[in-house]
Scaffold this motif. Structure first.
Motif, PDB file in Angstrom:
ATOM      1  N   GLY A 108       0.827  -1.201   0.000  1.00 20.72           N
ATOM      2  CA  GLY A 108       0.000   0.000   0.000  1.00 20.72           C
ATOM      3  C   GLY A 108       0.859   1.246   0.000  1.00 20.72           C
ATOM      4  N   GLU A 109       0.404   2.274  -0.718  1.00 19.10           N
ATOM      5  CA  GLU A 109       1.140   3.538  -0.786  1.00 19.10           C
ATOM      6  C   GLU A 109       0.173   4.707  -0.617  1.00 19.10           C
ATOM      7  OE1 GLU A 109       3.220   3.526  -4.489  1.00 19.10           O
ATOM      8  OE2 GLU A 109       4.841   2.243  -3.751  1.00 19.10           O
ATOM      9  N   ASN A 110       0.586   5.677   0.208  1.00 16.87           N
ATOM     10  CA  ASN A 110      -0.175   6.910   0.443  1.00 16.87           C
ATOM     11  C   ASN A 110      -1.572   6.657   1.002  1.00 16.87           C
ATOM     12  OD1 ASN A 110       1.978   8.525  -0.732  1.00 16.87           O
ATOM     13  ND2 ASN A 110       1.230   7.837  -2.736  1.00 16.87           N
ATOM     14  N   LEU A 111      -1.736   5.549   1.684  1.00 12.30           N
ATOM     15  CA  LEU A 111      -3.030   5.213   2.270  1.00 12.30           C
ATOM     16  C   LEU A 111      -3.161   5.828   3.659  1.00 12.30           C
ATOM     17  CD1 LEU A 111      -3.129   1.459   1.230  1.00 12.30           C
ATOM     18  CD2 LEU A 111      -4.806   3.170   0.496  1.00 12.30           C
ATOM     19  N   ARG A 112      -4.365   6.275   3.984  1.00  8.61           N
ATOM     20  CA  ARG A 112      -4.650   6.787   5.325  1.00  8.61           C
ATOM     21  C   ARG A 112      -4.797   5.624   6.306  1.00  8.61           C
ATOM     22  NH1 ARG A 112      -9.505   7.367   7.573  1.00  8.61           N
ATOM     23  NH2 ARG A 112     -10.526   7.104   5.538  1.00  8.61           N
ATOM     24  N   VAL A 113      -5.367   4.516   5.822  1.00 10.09           N
ATOM     25  CA  VAL A 113      -5.543   3.311   6.640  1.00 10.09           C
ATOM     26  C   VAL A 113      -5.158   2.108   5.792  1.00 10.09           C
ATOM     27  CG1 VAL A 113      -7.160   1.861   7.926  1.00 10.09           C
ATOM     28  CG2 VAL A 113      -7.467   4.339   7.931  1.00 10.09           C
ATOM     29  N   PHE A 163     -22.075  -9.580  15.379  1.00  8.30           N
ATOM     30  CA  PHE A 163     -20.923 -10.354  15.827  1.00  8.30           C
ATOM     31  C   PHE A 163     -19.690 -10.004  15.005  1.00  8.30           C
ATOM     32  CE2 PHE A 163     -24.746 -13.063  16.178  1.00  8.30           C
ATOM     33  CZ  PHE A 163     -24.795 -13.186  17.556  1.00  8.30           C
ATOM     34  N   GLN A 164     -18.543 -10.452  15.516  1.00 10.34           N
ATOM     35  CA  GLN A 164     -17.330 -10.438  14.711  1.00 10.34           C
ATOM     36  C   GLN A 164     -17.284 -11.736  13.923  1.00 10.34           C
ATOM     37  OE1 GLN A 164     -13.284  -8.873  15.982  1.00 10.34           O
ATOM     38  NE2 GLN A 164     -12.902 -11.058  16.145  1.00 10.34           N
ATOM     39  N   ALA A 165     -17.089 -11.629  12.626  1.00 10.83           N
ATOM     40  CA  ALA A 165     -17.096 -12.798  11.765  1.00 10.83           C
ATOM     41  C   ALA A 165     -15.803 -13.587  11.917  1.00 10.83           C
ATOM     42  CB  ALA A 165     -17.299 -12.373  10.314  1.00 10.83           C
ATOM     43  N   ASP A 166     -15.809 -14.803  11.350  1.00  8.94           N
ATOM     44  CA  ASP A 166     -14.599 -15.621  11.396  1.00  8.94           C
ATOM     45  C   ASP A 166     -13.842 -15.561  10.073  1.00  8.94           C
ATOM     46  OD1 ASP A 166     -16.449 -17.005   9.934  1.00  8.94           O
ATOM     47  OD2 ASP A 166     -16.547 -18.750  11.260  1.00  8.94           O
ATOM     48  N   TYR A 167     -14.090 -14.540   9.258  1.00 10.74           N
ATOM     49  CA  TYR A 167     -13.319 -14.329   8.030  1.00 10.74           C
ATOM     50  C   TYR A 167     -12.783 -12.900   8.037  1.00 10.74           C
ATOM     51  CZ  TYR A 167     -17.772 -12.253   6.483  1.00 10.74           C
ATOM     52  OH  TYR A 167     -18.925 -11.509   6.389  1.00 10.74           O
ATOM     53  N   SER A 168     -11.775 -12.651   7.217  1.00 11.83           N
ATOM     54  CA  SER A 168     -11.032 -11.389   7.280  1.00 11.83           C
ATOM     55  C   SER A 168     -11.078 -10.635   5.960  1.00 11.83           C
ATOM     56  CB  SER A 168      -9.575 -11.651   7.666  1.00 11.83           C
ATOM     57  OG  SER A 168      -9.489 -12.252   8.930  1.00 11.83           O
ATOM     58  N   ALA A 169     -10.634  -9.382   6.022  1.00  8.73           N
ATOM     59  CA  ALA A 169     -10.506  -8.525   4.845  1.00  8.73           C
ATOM     60  C   ALA A 169      -9.432  -7.489   5.161  1.00  8.73           C
ATOM     61  CB  ALA A 169     -11.832  -7.850   4.509  1.00  8.73           C
ATOM     62  N   VAL A 170      -9.026  -6.739   4.130  1.00  8.33           N
ATOM     63  CA  VAL A 170      -8.087  -5.654   4.351  1.00  8.33           C
ATOM     64  C   VAL A 170      -8.855  -4.339   4.273  1.00  8.33           C
ATOM     65  CG1 VAL A 170      -7.396  -5.543   1.899  1.00  8.33           C
ATOM     66  CG2 VAL A 170      -5.898  -4.601   3.668  1.00  8.33           C
ATOM     67  N   ARG A 171      -8.633  -3.483   5.259  1.00  8.10           N
ATOM     68  CA  ARG A 171      -9.260  -2.157   5.303  1.00  8.10           C
ATOM     69  C   ARG A 171      -8.304  -1.163   4.642  1.00  8.10           C
ATOM     70  NH1 ARG A 171     -12.856   0.947   9.057  1.00  8.10           N
ATOM     71  NH2 ARG A 171     -13.389  -1.092   9.951  1.00  8.10           N
ATOM     72  N   LEU A 172      -8.818  -0.456   3.643  1.00  9.24           N
ATOM     73  CA  LEU A 172      -8.031   0.523   2.906  1.00  9.24           C
ATOM     74  C   LEU A 172      -8.756   1.865   2.941  1.00  9.24           C
ATOM     75  CD1 LEU A 172      -7.250  -1.708  -0.228  1.00  9.24           C
ATOM     76  CD2 LEU A 172      -5.752  -1.295   1.742  1.00  9.24           C
ATOM     77  N   GLY A 173      -8.110   2.864   3.519  1.00 14.11           N
ATOM     78  CA  GLY A 173      -8.692   4.198   3.596  1.00 14.11           C
ATOM     79  C   GLY A 173      -7.766   5.217   2.957  1.00 14.11           C
ATOM     80  N   TRP A 174      -8.338   6.237   2.325  1.00 12.40           N
ATOM     81  CA  TRP A 174      -7.514   7.245   1.646  1.00 12.40           C
ATOM     82  C   TRP A 174      -8.178   8.616   1.734  1.00 12.40           C
ATOM     83  CZ3 TRP A 174     -10.928   3.961  -0.483  1.00 12.40           C
ATOM     84  CH2 TRP A 174     -11.878   4.478  -1.355  1.00 12.40           C
ATOM     85  N   ASN A 175      -7.367   9.624   1.628  1.00 15.72           N
ATOM     86  CA  ASN A 175      -7.837  11.013   1.554  1.00 15.72           C
ATOM     87  C   ASN A 175      -6.845  11.758   0.669  1.00 15.72           C
ATOM     88  OD1 ASN A 175      -8.633  13.657   1.864  1.00 15.72           O
ATOM     89  ND2 ASN A 175      -9.002  13.489   4.075  1.00 15.72           N
ATOM     90  N   SER A 176      -7.237  11.992  -0.566  1.00 15.84           N
ATOM     91  CA  SER A 176      -6.317  12.569  -1.550  1.00 15.84           C
ATOM     92  C   SER A 176      -6.441  14.080  -1.658  1.00 15.84           C
ATOM     93  CB  SER A 176      -6.565  11.943  -2.927  1.00 15.84           C
ATOM     94  OG  SER A 176      -7.899  12.163  -3.347  1.00 15.84           O
ATOM     95  N   ASN A 177      -7.233  14.707  -0.783  1.00 16.76           N
ATOM     96  CA  ASN A 177      -7.340  16.173  -0.812  1.00 16.76           C
ATOM     97  C   ASN A 177      -5.970  16.791  -0.549  1.00 16.76           C
ATOM     98  OD1 ASN A 177     -10.124  16.372  -1.315  1.00 16.76           O
ATOM     99  ND2 ASN A 177     -10.581  15.938   0.842  1.00 16.76           N
ATOM    100  N   THR A 190     -12.001  10.767  -1.162  1.00 16.61           N
ATOM    101  CA  THR A 190     -11.822  10.195   0.171  1.00 16.61           C
ATOM    102  C   THR A 190     -12.771   9.029   0.358  1.00 16.61           C
ATOM    103  OG1 THR A 190     -11.796  10.681   2.544  1.00 16.61           O
ATOM    104  CG2 THR A 190     -13.470  11.793   1.223  1.00 16.61           C
ATOM    105  N   GLY A 191     -12.351   8.055   1.150  1.00 19.75           N
ATOM    106  CA  GLY A 191     -13.220   6.912   1.400  1.00 19.75           C
ATOM    107  C   GLY A 191     -12.499   5.810   2.147  1.00 19.75           C
ATOM    108  N   THR A 192     -13.261   4.785   2.507  1.00 17.32           N
ATOM    109  CA  THR A 192     -12.724   3.599   3.161  1.00 17.32           C
ATOM    110  C   THR A 192     -13.477   2.387   2.633  1.00 17.32           C
ATOM    111  OG1 THR A 192     -12.337   4.887   5.170  1.00 17.32           O
ATOM    112  CG2 THR A 192     -12.164   2.498   5.355  1.00 17.32           C
TER     113      THR A 192
END
Length: 627
Positions: free
Chosen positions: A458-463, A474-488, A615-617
């Motif tokens: 990842g490059e220039n990511l906020r998250v 509940f919290q699930a038993d599978y995963s993902a990657v959280r990617l957040g950005w703000n290019s302003n 901007t977004g996540t």
């Protein structure tokens, strides 16, 4: 206390004793009585009214799916009735607690001893029903096509409801449709396993842990059908294709079908080894309608499944199973290399729990509990049934009749946009022809791929972090990657790059890049939350030649769906949204059209550039290549 005060004031006015009080106290009493009257009146009005109209979805399917790729498609609407004349009959065990299953012309079945599959079956329940857990009946209503044929077999089972408000007749709308298309369709009676205030001693001693029994009975129904198919004296002799079987379950039934599919492949009960199994039916497909998950955990573990087609339908405004629980089971289904299976999730704005069953109501709670819910926002019953018919029929045609064109409906809902109400739908899809590069569950290294030898950057990511997915409950038993950005104010856009391993991934013009995304922007984030997220997908071959397409070439990312089920002013109480993943399938041939120099057979990198929405996540998972 509130109503006691109201009663005391009314008494004083009725008896005239208020006349003896000082003037200021008279005025205060009148004011207090008036206020209490207004409050009681307003509260009563709030309780009896059906709620508030729902806000329209931020975007609809036809607004998202504008591509010309859907024009001139050859697929017929799967919800249209077929050419077979539909007949019906009943079958049941002798001396039935429901006499309709023993009427003239009905077929007779044996009872099943499932006493070790339930807990706390009360003597009052036995007396009321006329049988105990050692003699559970096999009852069903069959819709079937007239004439000769070798027809696939489909069983549907209801979920938990009031025991004596029978649920099994509520799937007639599906039974008649599927029988007209050449399926034998059975609605199974398991109402005797449902809740009953009287039989459960007014809920002091309810029946417990009955879901394994729900699954067992489905297998016993299949055993019965196997016998009938080989019996020359039975009307279904050699009419049933026992190699093409599907199970459909609603609510707890949606979990029961997974239990049945798991038991079907075992030699004994996973918790009680002395209970032997010998089923091994060809159960190809499972359909969960607003299904539960986790009521039964074999050996205390989440229920695993392998090599089965799976579909889940769930309403965003389900007032009973509030979260899309079946997403957990979806992620626990694995596929053997070289097989040909698919799985899909369909999340529907404005759909509730009950209207998938023709006998259940718009309200999903029992009694006065429904007065808390905003039922005015629920879509009309005929629309919800149409949605169920389109997706269920498409899925069965694709997986039991090998009409593979209907798989496209689940890869891209745009193919169904003329068949279903124009509404907001979010859906996920995965199949066994996919080589998974990253599912974000293998380790704690942010830069490693699930498939050994690749890398993530990842490059220039906020998250940028990997995490367990959190549903409403509940919290699930599978995963993902959280990617957040703000290019302003930034000159370099944020990006996320996947470098493929040198070995293990074969690609060509017919291959696709696949992944799933979920919009998880919170209200606290900058920017317009109603602006749909768009981004750029760039591919690169081993010689550094690149080609790019925007996400919107398929569709922008559907927004966060707020499933607000309570009436105002409580509509924002609790968690009203959860991550719902939308799958994307980008053919490498489309990138080759953008840059003929790009070589799809030498795919080296996949880059997601967050350059079209400031901007977004998002959450990203199940990134891979489909051949």
């Amino acid at each position: 206390m509130f109503f006691s005060l109201f009663g005391a004031l009314v008494y004083k006015f009725a008896t005239g004793s208020y006349k003896q009080a000082p003037k200021t106290r008279k005025i205060g009493a009148i004011a207090c009585l008036s206020l209490i009257t207004v409050v009681i009146g307003a509260g009563t009005f709030w309780l009896v009214r059906a709620g508030d109209e729902a806000a329209a979805p931020d975007v609809t399917l036809k607004q998202l799916k504008t591509s010309a790729r859907y024009d001139g498609m050859a697929m017929k609407n799967p919800a249209e009735h077929g050419s077979f004349k539909v007949k019906s009959l009943l079958y049941g065990s002798p001396d039935n607690y429901r006499k309709e299953f023993n009427q003239s012309g009905s077929l007779t079945t044996k009872t099943v001893d499932a006493s070790e599959f339930v807990e706390k079956w009360s003597s009052v329940r036995t007396k009321s029903l006329g049988f105990g857990p050692d003699a559970m009946p096999l009852n069903g209503k069959v819709w079937y096509p007239e004439g000769k044929g070798n027809f696939p077999l489909v069983l549907i089972v209801h979920g938990n409801h009031l025991m004596k408000d029978y649920s099994d007749p509520g799937y007639e709308y599906l039974g008649k449709l599927m029988a007209s298309k050449g399926y034998i369709f059975v609605s199974v009676d398991e109402n005797f396993l449902n809740v009953s205030p009287y039989e459960d001693l007014f809920l002091i001693s309810p029946l417990l842990n009955e879901n394994p029994a729900r699954g067992l009975l489905l297998l016993e129904h299949l055993k019965t059908w196997k016998g009938w198919n080989s019996d020359p004296d039975n009307p279904f002799y050699q009419k049933v294709d026992m190699e093409r079987i599907a199970l459909i379950g609603h609510s707890r039934g949606g979990e029961a079908i997974s239990i049945a599919a798991a038991f079907n492949k075992l030699g004994s009960h996973p918790d009680f080894g002395h209970i032997k199994f010998d089923y091994n039916f060809s159960i190809r497909s499972l359909i969960s309608i607003a299904g539960t998950d986790g009521y039964y955990k074999p050996q205390g573990k989440p229920l695993p499944l392998q090599d089965v087609n799976y579909l889940s339908l769930h309403g965003a405004h389900d007032m009973d199973v509030n979260s899309m629980d079946a997403a957990h089971q979806y992620h626990r289904i694995s596929y053997t290399k070289g097989t040909d299976y698919m799985k899909s999730l369909v999340y529907i704005y404005g759909a509730n729990h009950g209207q998938f069953n023709g006998g259940w109501d718009r309200g999903d709670a029992a009694g006065l509990g429904n007065q808390l819910f905003n039922v005015r926002q629920i879509m009309p019953r005929d629309e919800q049934e149409t949605i169920a018919k389109v997706f269920i029929s498409s899925f069965l045609d694709a997986t039991l009749k090998d009409q593979r064109q209907y798989r496209e409906v689940f890869k891209d809902f745009g193919y169904a946009k003329e068949w279903i109400p124009d509404n907001l739908y979010v859906g996920n899809y995965y199949d066994s022809n996919t080589t998974l590069i990253a599912d974000y569950s293998e380790d704690i290294d942010l830069q490693s791929t699930t498939l050994p030898g690749g890398s993530l950057m990842g490059e220039n990511l906020r998250v940028w972090k990997e995490e367990k997915v959190k549903s409403k409950m509940f919290q699930a038993d599978y995963s993902a990657v959280r990617l957040g950005w703000n290019s302003n104010g930034s000159s370099k856009p944020a990006s996320y790059t996947v470098t493929l391993p040198d070995q293990g991934v074969k690609t060509g013009k017919e291959s696709s890049i696949v992944f799933s995304l979920a919009d998880i922007r919170g209200k606290e984030e900058a920017g317009d939350p109603k602006e749909l997220i768009d981004l750029t997908i760039t591919v690169e071959d081993k010689d550094g030649r690149q080609a790019s397409l925007p996400l919107s070439d398929l569709s922008k990312l559907p927004p966060v769906i707020e499933g607000k089920v309570l009436k105002w002013p409580f509509s924002n109480a609790g968690n009203t949204s959860e991550p719902i993943f939308q799958n994307y399938d980008f053919p490498l041939g489309d990138f080759n059209k953008m840059n003929p120099d790009f070589n799809p057979q030498q795919l080296s990198k996949i880059r997601i550039q967050f350059n079209l929405t400031k901007t977004g996540t998002v959450l990203l998972n199940d990134l891979g290549v489909r051949n």
